[in-house]
Design a protein around this motif. Structure first.
Motif, PDB file in Angstrom:
ATOM      1  N   GLY A  64       0.750  -1.151  -0.092  1.00  0.00           N
ATOM      2  CA  GLY A  64      -0.019   0.049  -0.163  1.00  0.00           C
ATOM      3  C   GLY A  64       0.925   1.202  -0.085  1.00  0.00           C
ATOM      4  N   LYS A  65       0.230   2.497   0.191  1.00  0.00           N
ATOM      5  CA  LYS A  65       0.809   3.523   0.268  1.00  0.00           C
ATOM      6  C   LYS A  65       1.568   3.923   1.568  1.00  0.00           C
ATOM      7  N   LEU A  66       1.068   3.263   2.601  1.00  0.00           N
ATOM      8  CA  LEU A  66       1.606   3.283   3.944  1.00  0.00           C
ATOM      9  C   LEU A  66       2.813   2.418   3.964  1.00  0.00           C
ATOM     10  N   VAL A  67       4.070   2.949   4.320  1.00  0.00           N
ATOM     11  CA  VAL A  67       5.033   2.035   4.308  1.00  0.00           C
ATOM     12  C   VAL A  67       5.651   1.937   5.662  1.00  0.00           C
ATOM     13  N   ASN A  68       5.322   2.613   6.551  1.00  0.00           N
ATOM     14  CA  ASN A  68       5.818   2.327   7.974  1.00  0.00           C
ATOM     15  C   ASN A  68       4.608   3.127   8.931  1.00  0.00           C
ATOM     16  N   LYS A  69       4.506   2.497  10.115  1.00  0.00           N
ATOM     17  CA  LYS A  69       3.723   3.029  11.157  1.00  0.00           C
ATOM     18  C   LYS A  69       4.214   2.656  12.387  1.00  0.00           C
ATOM     19  N   LEU A 107       4.309  18.683  33.582  1.00  0.00           N
ATOM     20  CA  LEU A 107       4.434  17.256  33.637  1.00  0.00           C
ATOM     21  C   LEU A 107       3.318  16.535  32.906  1.00  0.00           C
ATOM     22  N   TYR A 108       3.575  15.586  31.769  1.00  0.00           N
ATOM     23  CA  TYR A 108       2.564  14.911  31.164  1.00  0.00           C
ATOM     24  C   TYR A 108       3.152  13.578  30.597  1.00  0.00           C
ATOM     25  N   ALA A 109       2.069  12.954  30.252  1.00  0.00           N
ATOM     26  CA  ALA A 109       2.173  11.397  29.561  1.00  0.00           C
ATOM     27  C   ALA A 109       1.437  11.535  28.337  1.00  0.00           C
ATOM     28  N   GLY A 110       1.991  10.889  27.379  1.00  0.00           N
ATOM     29  CA  GLY A 110       1.478  11.186  25.982  1.00  0.00           C
ATOM     30  C   GLY A 110       1.666   9.993  25.084  1.00  0.00           C
ATOM     31  N   ALA A 111       0.884   9.777  23.924  1.00  0.00           N
ATOM     32  CA  ALA A 111       1.021   8.808  22.862  1.00  0.00           C
ATOM     33  C   ALA A 111       0.939   9.361  21.572  1.00  0.00           C
ATOM     34  N   THR A 112       1.573   8.748  20.470  1.00  0.00           N
ATOM     35  CA  THR A 112       1.676   9.383  19.217  1.00  0.00           C
ATOM     36  C   THR A 112       1.318   7.945  18.282  1.00  0.00           C
ATOM     37  N   LEU A 113       0.878   8.549  16.975  1.00  0.00           N
ATOM     38  CA  LEU A 113       0.772   7.360  16.007  1.00  0.00           C
ATOM     39  C   LEU A 113       1.318   8.360  14.883  1.00  0.00           C
ATOM     40  N   ASN A 114       2.544   7.401  14.271  1.00  0.00           N
ATOM     41  CA  ASN A 114       3.254   8.079  13.228  1.00  0.00           C
ATOM     42  C   ASN A 114       3.006   7.454  12.027  1.00  0.00           C
ATOM     43  N   LEU A 115       2.429   8.035  10.939  1.00  0.00           N
ATOM     44  CA  LEU A 115       1.980   7.278   9.716  1.00  0.00           C
ATOM     45  C   LEU A 115       2.673   7.883   8.551  1.00  0.00           C
ATOM     46  N   LEU A 116       3.487   6.795   7.940  1.00  0.00           N
ATOM     47  CA  LEU A 116       4.633   7.335   6.996  1.00  0.00           C
ATOM     48  C   LEU A 116       4.423   6.689   5.777  1.00  0.00           C
ATOM     49  N   TYR A 117       4.422   7.411   4.699  1.00  0.00           N
ATOM     50  CA  TYR A 117       3.874   6.914   3.381  1.00  0.00           C
ATOM     51  C   TYR A 117       5.240   6.858   2.567  1.00  0.00           C
ATOM     52  N   ARG A 118       4.668   6.002   1.467  1.00  0.00           N
ATOM     53  CA  ARG A 118       6.057   5.709   0.566  1.00  0.00           C
ATOM     54  C   ARG A 118       6.401   7.130  -0.291  1.00  0.00           C
ATOM     55  N   ASN A 119       5.881   8.014  -0.401  1.00  0.00           N
ATOM     56  CA  ASN A 119       5.998   9.474  -1.201  1.00  0.00           C
ATOM     57  C   ASN A 119       6.638  10.329  -0.122  1.00  0.00           C
ATOM     58  N   GLU A 120       6.989   9.617   0.784  1.00  0.00           N
ATOM     59  CA  GLU A 120       7.781  10.423   1.883  1.00  0.00           C
ATOM     60  C   GLU A 120       7.309  11.600   2.335  1.00  0.00           C
ATOM     61  N   ASN A 216      11.598   6.001   7.312  1.00  0.00           N
ATOM     62  CA  ASN A 216      12.819   5.086   7.967  1.00  0.00           C
ATOM     63  C   ASN A 216      13.782   6.218   8.513  1.00  0.00           C
ATOM     64  N   SER A 217      13.723   7.299   9.186  1.00  0.00           N
ATOM     65  CA  SER A 217      14.725   8.005   9.358  1.00  0.00           C
ATOM     66  C   SER A 217      14.776   8.499  10.926  1.00  0.00           C
ATOM     67  N   TYR A 218      15.879   8.978  11.384  1.00  0.00           N
ATOM     68  CA  TYR A 218      16.016   9.616  12.652  1.00  0.00           C
ATOM     69  C   TYR A 218      15.109  11.137  12.810  1.00  0.00           C
ATOM     70  N   SER A 219      15.287  11.505  11.560  1.00  0.00           N
ATOM     71  CA  SER A 219      14.629  12.830  11.807  1.00  0.00           C
ATOM     72  C   SER A 219      13.149  13.019  11.673  1.00  0.00           C
ATOM     73  N   ASN A 227       8.912  -3.550   9.304  1.00  0.00           N
ATOM     74  CA  ASN A 227       8.939  -4.007   7.814  1.00  0.00           C
ATOM     75  C   ASN A 227      10.219  -3.861   7.211  1.00  0.00           C
ATOM     76  N   ALA A 228      10.398  -4.645   6.301  1.00  0.00           N
ATOM     77  CA  ALA A 228      11.972  -4.724   5.771  1.00  0.00           C
ATOM     78  C   ALA A 228      12.100  -3.457   4.717  1.00  0.00           C
ATOM     79  N   ILE A 229      12.568  -2.540   5.341  1.00  0.00           N
ATOM     80  CA  ILE A 229      12.618  -1.123   4.405  1.00  0.00           C
ATOM     81  C   ILE A 229      14.219  -0.986   3.808  1.00  0.00           C
ATOM     82  N   ALA A 230      14.080  -0.905   2.618  1.00  0.00           N
ATOM     83  CA  ALA A 230      15.591  -0.880   2.007  1.00  0.00           C
ATOM     84  C   ALA A 230      15.880   0.608   1.990  1.00  0.00           C
TER      85      ALA A 230
END
Length: 326
Positions: A64-69, A107-120, A216-219, A227-230
Motif C-alpha cells: 500500500g501507500k503506507l510503508v511504516n507505522k 508534567l505529562y504522559a502522551g502517545a503518538t501514532l506516526n503514519l509514514l507514506y511511500r511518497n515520503e 525510516n529516519s532519525y529525523s 517492515n523490511a525497508i531498503a
C-alpha cells in the motif's frame, strides 16, 4: 528441483533472513534539554526538559501507500523560570519585579501514532494529558539539579503558575520537496490544540550528509519498523537546519489556566502574555546505526513572552535511543 533452483532459493532465503535481521521493531530512549549544555552560564526561560519514550513499529500491508507505522508512548517534564531561578536582590530579598517570564512546570504522559507514506510524507498524531503548576514538581526537579551540581539556591517558585489540567492534541506533517545524493529539503508544519497549548508553525528542514528516506529516519522518529525497508544508507549521519515561524494563541506556562480562571485567595501566581509570533531555529546532528540513535541539537528562539528581558534564548538537546526486537 535442480541445483540452480536450489542455489537461487538459498540466496533468496539468505537475503530475506539478512533483511529481517536488520528489522528492529522496538525503540527505547530519552531526551534531555538544558541551557547549561551550551556552557553560556545562563539559566533562564526554558531551562530544563527530560523525556523518556518507547516506540514500536506496527504491522501494515506491504503493497500500500503506507510503508511504516510507529506507535509512541512518552512521559516528560518541562521547567520554566525567569531570567534566573533566583529572584533575590543583592540584599537576598525576593523581588517579584525580576520575573520577566513566569515560573512554571509541566508534567505529562502522551502517545503518538506516526503514519509514514511511500511518497515520503508523514502525519504524526499525538495526545497528551498532564498538569501545569505545582503538581508538575518543577521546583523539586530543579532543586535536585541545583543540589547535585552545586548551583545557586532557588527563590521565587511561590509565584509559579497555579495547577491547571492539560488535555492537548497535536498534529505534525512532513513532506519531501527535493533531494540529491548529499542534501534534501523537507517542508514541515505542526499544530497543537487543547487546554494548555494552542499554537502552530511551519518551515523547511535541510539535511546534509548520509540520510535515509523520511519513512525510516532519525529525523521523523521512524527508525523503529516491523517492515523490511531498503534504506538509502546502512547508517545515517547528517546535519540539519530547521527554521520555523510559530504562531502562539495560548500557552498555559505563561498565561495560566485557560479554563477555571477564578481567583484563588492563597495564590501568588504571576502570569504574563506570549508574543503572538515567534521565530525558532534548530541546528543539529543525527546518527542512526544498526541499534543506536544519537543526536544533539541547538535550539534558538526569539522572545516568546512580551516581558522577557532578553530577545532570544537557547538550549541544547541530547537524544539517545536503543533499538531491539524483531
Amino acid at each position: 528441483m535442480n541445483f540452480k533452483q536450489l542455489a537461487l532459493s538459498f540466496l533468496l532465503g539468505a537475503c530475506a533472513l539478512s533483511a529481517s535481521a536488520q528489522i528492529r521493531t522496538l525503540e527505547f530512549g530519552f531526551q534531555s534539554d538544558n541551557d547549561s549544555f551550551l556552557a553560556q552560564g545562563s539559566d533562564r526561560y526554558y531551562t530544563n526538559g527530560l523525556f523518556i519514550y518507547y516506540r514500536r513499529g506496527m504491522e501494515i500491508k506491504t503493497n500500500g501507500k503506507l510503508v511504516n507505522k510507529v506507535l509512541g508512548i512518552e512521559v516528560g517534564q518541562k521547567i520554566f523560570n525567569p531570567i534566573s531561578g533566583s529572584i533575590n536582590d543583592a540584599n537576598n530579598r525576593p523581588q517579584p519585579s525580576f520575573i520577566d517570564r513566569p515560573f512554571a512546570g509541566y508534567l505529562y504522559a502522551g502517545a503518538t501514532l506516526n503514519l509514514l507514506y511511500r511518497n515520503e510524507s508523514n502525519f504524526k498524531i499525538g495526545a497528551q494529558v498532564g498538569v501545569v503548576g505545582p503538581a508538575a514538581k518543577g521546583k523539586q526537579a530543579q532543586q535536585v539539579i541545583h543540589d547535585t551540581f552545586g548551583f545557586y539556591e532557588l527563590s521565587g517558585w511561590e509565584y509559579q503558575i497555579r495547577n491547571t489540567p492539560v488535555i492537548n492534541l497535536s498534529l505534525d506533517y512532513n513532506r519531501l520537496l527535493l533531494r540529491n545524493q548529499w542534501a534534501d529539503l523537507t517542508a514541515f508544519a505542526y499544530v497543537n490544540a487543547g487546554t494548555a497549548f494552542n499554537n502552530a508553525g511551519i518551515g523547511p528542514m535541510v539535511r546534509l550528509g548520509n540520510f535515509n528516506q523520511l519513512f525510516n529516519s532519525y529525523s521523523t522518529q521512524s527508525t523503529a519498523t516491523r517492515n523490511a525497508i531498503a534504506p538509502l544508507h546502512k547508517r545515517e549521519l547528517f546535519f540539519y537546519y530547521k527554521p520555523m515561524i510559530n504562531v502562539v494563541v495560548y500557552d498555559a506556562t505563561i498565561q495560566g489556566a485557560l479554563i477555571n480562571k477564578k481567583d484563588d485567595a492563597g495564590s501568588m501566581e504571576i502570569t504574563s502574555e506570549p508574543k503572538p509570533l515567534m521565530l525558532s531555529h534548530q541546528i543539529g546532528v543525527g546518527f542512526s546505526g544498526k541499534r543506536v540513535n544519537l543526536g544533539f541539537e541547538v535550539a534558538v528562539h526569539s522572545r516568546d513572552v512580551k516581558t522577557q528581558r532578553y530577545s532570544t534564548h537557547q538550549w541544547g538537546s541530547l537524544n539517545v535511543a536503543y533499538r531491539f526486537g524483531k
